[in-house]
Write a protein that holds these residues in place. Structure first.
Motif, PDB file in Angstrom:
ATOM      1  N   UNK A 156      23.851  48.155  44.370  1.00 23.49           N
ATOM      2  CA  UNK A 156      23.481  49.442  44.957  1.00 23.49           C
ATOM      3  C   UNK A 156      24.577  50.474  44.726  1.00 23.49           C
ATOM      4  N   UNK A 157      25.832  50.049  44.861  1.00 25.12           N
ATOM      5  CA  UNK A 157      26.980  50.932  44.633  1.00 25.12           C
ATOM      6  C   UNK A 157      28.145  50.034  44.255  1.00 25.12           C
ATOM      7  N   UNK A 254      25.454  50.967  57.830  1.00 26.19           N
ATOM      8  CA  UNK A 254      25.458  50.348  56.487  1.00 26.19           C
ATOM      9  C   UNK A 254      24.574  49.121  56.403  1.00 26.19           C
ATOM     10  N   UNK A 255      25.168  48.002  55.932  1.00 28.74           N
ATOM     11  CA  UNK A 255      24.364  46.781  55.763  1.00 28.74           C
ATOM     12  C   UNK A 255      23.945  46.185  57.117  1.00 28.74           C
ATOM     13  N   UNK A 287      24.627  56.459  50.461  1.00 32.37           N
ATOM     14  CA  UNK A 287      24.770  55.053  50.858  1.00 32.37           C
ATOM     15  C   UNK A 287      23.634  54.592  51.769  1.00 32.37           C
ATOM     16  N   UNK A 288      22.786  55.534  52.180  1.00 30.92           N
ATOM     17  CA  UNK A 288      21.635  55.161  53.029  1.00 30.92           C
ATOM     18  C   UNK A 288      20.482  54.716  52.126  1.00 30.92           C
ATOM     19  N   UNK A 317      30.922  62.352  43.482  1.00 29.92           N
ATOM     20  CA  UNK A 317      30.305  62.387  42.151  1.00 29.92           C
ATOM     21  C   UNK A 317      29.788  61.030  41.701  1.00 29.92           C
ATOM     22  N   UNK A 318      30.457  59.941  42.185  1.00 25.06           N
ATOM     23  CA  UNK A 318      30.087  58.611  41.704  1.00 25.06           C
ATOM     24  C   UNK A 318      28.923  57.991  42.459  1.00 25.06           C
ATOM     25  N   UNK A 319      28.349  58.781  43.391  1.00 25.07           N
ATOM     26  CA  UNK A 319      27.306  58.194  44.240  1.00 25.07           C
ATOM     27  C   UNK A 319      26.111  59.137  44.331  1.00 25.07           C
ATOM     28  N   UNK A 320      25.475  59.419  43.265  1.00 23.03           N
ATOM     29  CA  UNK A 320      24.350  60.344  43.312  1.00 23.03           C
ATOM     30  C   UNK A 320      23.114  59.679  43.912  1.00 23.03           C
ATOM     31  N   UNK A 321      22.586  60.236  45.034  1.00 24.12           N
ATOM     32  CA  UNK A 321      21.331  59.673  45.570  1.00 24.12           C
ATOM     33  C   UNK A 321      20.151  60.442  44.982  1.00 24.12           C
TER      34      UNK A 321
END
Ligand SMILES: Cc1cc2nc3c(=O)[nH]c(=O)nc-3n(C[C@H](O)[C@H](O)[C@H](O)COP(=O)(O)OP(=O)(O)OC[C@H]3O[C@@H](n4cnc5c(N)ncnc54)[C@H](O)[C@@H]3O)c2cc1C
Length: 389
Positions: A156-157, A254-255, A287-288, A317-321
């Motif tokens: 996921x990430x 989170x998890x 992250x959701x 920038x490294x986590x585009x949803x």
């Protein structure tokens, strides 16, 4: 029941043990392995977890032995421990050796304050521990663990992965419970994980993993687990559930969503459920990752509403949803989960008395959220979460 003199000695034993629990655990394991070096092979390469947990269990048992009531609960705890230890391959003769090592270490801790009456009481406590544990293990007829093959893995990430497996036999956990898991990269190192779906008759199970900083097993799962790996899944535990007659606030960091999602999925099969509001939080919106799964669940379940909570407004920038919480139709609050829930809560007096609160996430998040809720009027008996740590 212990007489006064024995109580004083046992209380002294507890105090001495708690003054240096790591030393007590180290000495116990050293004694045990010297009685039979082959027992070391039953334990994981690192004893860090056991060094932490073992003194706590012993302290709990001594506390229970000193208490005038509640011995039934203590016996049940020991029986559960005995059943759990089957997964390590513990045999009846190992209990006898563990009893000898424990009694010898108790004697060393007490030194000259060990009276004959206290020695007899300690002998009885040790015999109870080993007798109940080995008896419960011997009574259990099912296999201690179930092999399960990894059939899918989604990264996921950088820190999160979802792993799907199919177990050889159906697993019998309840939605919201957690299971003990061992992976081939870290044999004998068992970790607790919460299935994200209810147990299926065909053995499918799904876990959501976060690689914790410095973590061994969680990092291996996120970075190394591959389709075809065979995990072992043992004993289920935990009491998280929704009371059918009580409105419920769920708080997932989170998890930590996994056990709550399993509960919600199980409830979705019912005609009628109490109102449930879920706060689902993370640092960044991207992250959701379960919002897309929650959207159709919400659309079909009038009893369920969801608020997204993030500490940062935007993704790095490294986590585009793909879509923001608002794009998906969810209210989006900024801040920590604890602040968001308290800020959002109805201010009517007695509000928190009439609803249950289920919290799941990292130990730090659970502790902070619980503390904040208690300060803001939630009642302790209404707040539920899995053991922390
Ligand atoms: C009831 C329960 C259910 C759980 N369910 C899940 C789940 O569904 N998914 C999941 O990813 N994890 C879950 N965990 C956490 C999991 O069991 C492990 O503790 C975690 O994956 C770390 O294991 P490790 O071997 O990587 O770290 P270790 O090698 O055991 O520890 C390395 C370092 O990480 C720290 N650490 C350990 N656990 C955590 C943590 N949770 N948060 C922050 N730091 C930590 C330790 O203090 C230590 O400093 C659950 C824990 C409990 C108690």
């Amino acid at each position: 029941m212990a007489d006064d003199e024995t109580r004083i000695v046992l209380t002294h034993l507890r105090t001495s043990l708690n003054a240096d629990p790591a030393r007590f655990a180290n000495n116990f394991f050293a004694r045990l392995f010297s009685l039979d070096p082959s027992i070391r092979d039953l334990f994981p390469p690192s004893l860090a977890h056991l060094r932490n947990a073992f003194p706590r269990v012993v302290d709990h048992v001594l506390d229970g032995a000193l208490a005038p009531t509640g011995h039934g609960a203590l016996v049940e705890l020991l029986a559960q421990l005995g059943r759990d230890h089957r997964k390590y391959g513990v045999l009846p003769q190992h209990y006898e050796l563990a009893g000898r090592a424990l009694e010898a270490e108790f004697a060393a801790v007490l030194g000259s304050s060990r009276t004959p009456a206290a020695a007899a009481a300690i002998g009885q406590i040790v015999a109870t521990i080993t007798g109940v544990m080995s008896g419960a293990a011997a009574k259990e007829t099912g296999p201690p663990a179930t092999p399960a093959r990894v059939v899918q893995k989604f990264q996921i990430s950088r820190e999160h992965a979802v792993v799907r497996l199919v177990a050889e036999r159906p697993l019998n956990y309840l939605p919201g419970q957690y299971v003990e898991v061992c992976i081939p990269q870290w044999s004998r190192s068992w970790r607790m994980l919460s299935p994200a779906i209810p147990a299926s008759p065909t053995g499918e199970v799904e876990f959501h993993l976060r690689a914790v900083p410095g973590g061994t097993v969680s990092r291996s799962i996120v970075l190394e687990t591959a389709v075809g790996d065979v995990w072992s899944i043992a004993q289920n535990h935990g009491m998280l559930r929704v009371d059918p007659n009580t409105p419920t606030t769920m708080i997932a960091g989170g998890t930590g969503l996994a056990p709550l999602r399993a509960i919600l999925t199980g409830l979705a099969a019912n005609v009628d459920n109490p109102p449930i509001h879920l706060y689902y939080g993370a640092r960044h919106p991207g992250e959701l990752y379960e919002l897309a799964t929650l959207q159709p669940m919400c659309a079909m379940s009038p009893w369920l509403s969801v608020t997204a909570v993030t500490e940062e407004r935007d993704d790095p920038w490294w986590l585009g949803s793909i879509a923001s919480p608002t794009d998906l139709g969810f209210p989006h609050m900024l801040g920590t989960l604890a602040d968001a829930v308290v800020h959002d809560a109805d201010r009517t007096p007695g509000y928190w008395d009439s609803r249950d609160v289920l919290i799941a996430g990292s130990p730090a998040m659970i502790e902070t959220t619980e503390r904040k809720l208690l300060i803001n009027g939630a009642s302790y008996r209404r707040i539920h979460h899995d053991p922390v740590g």
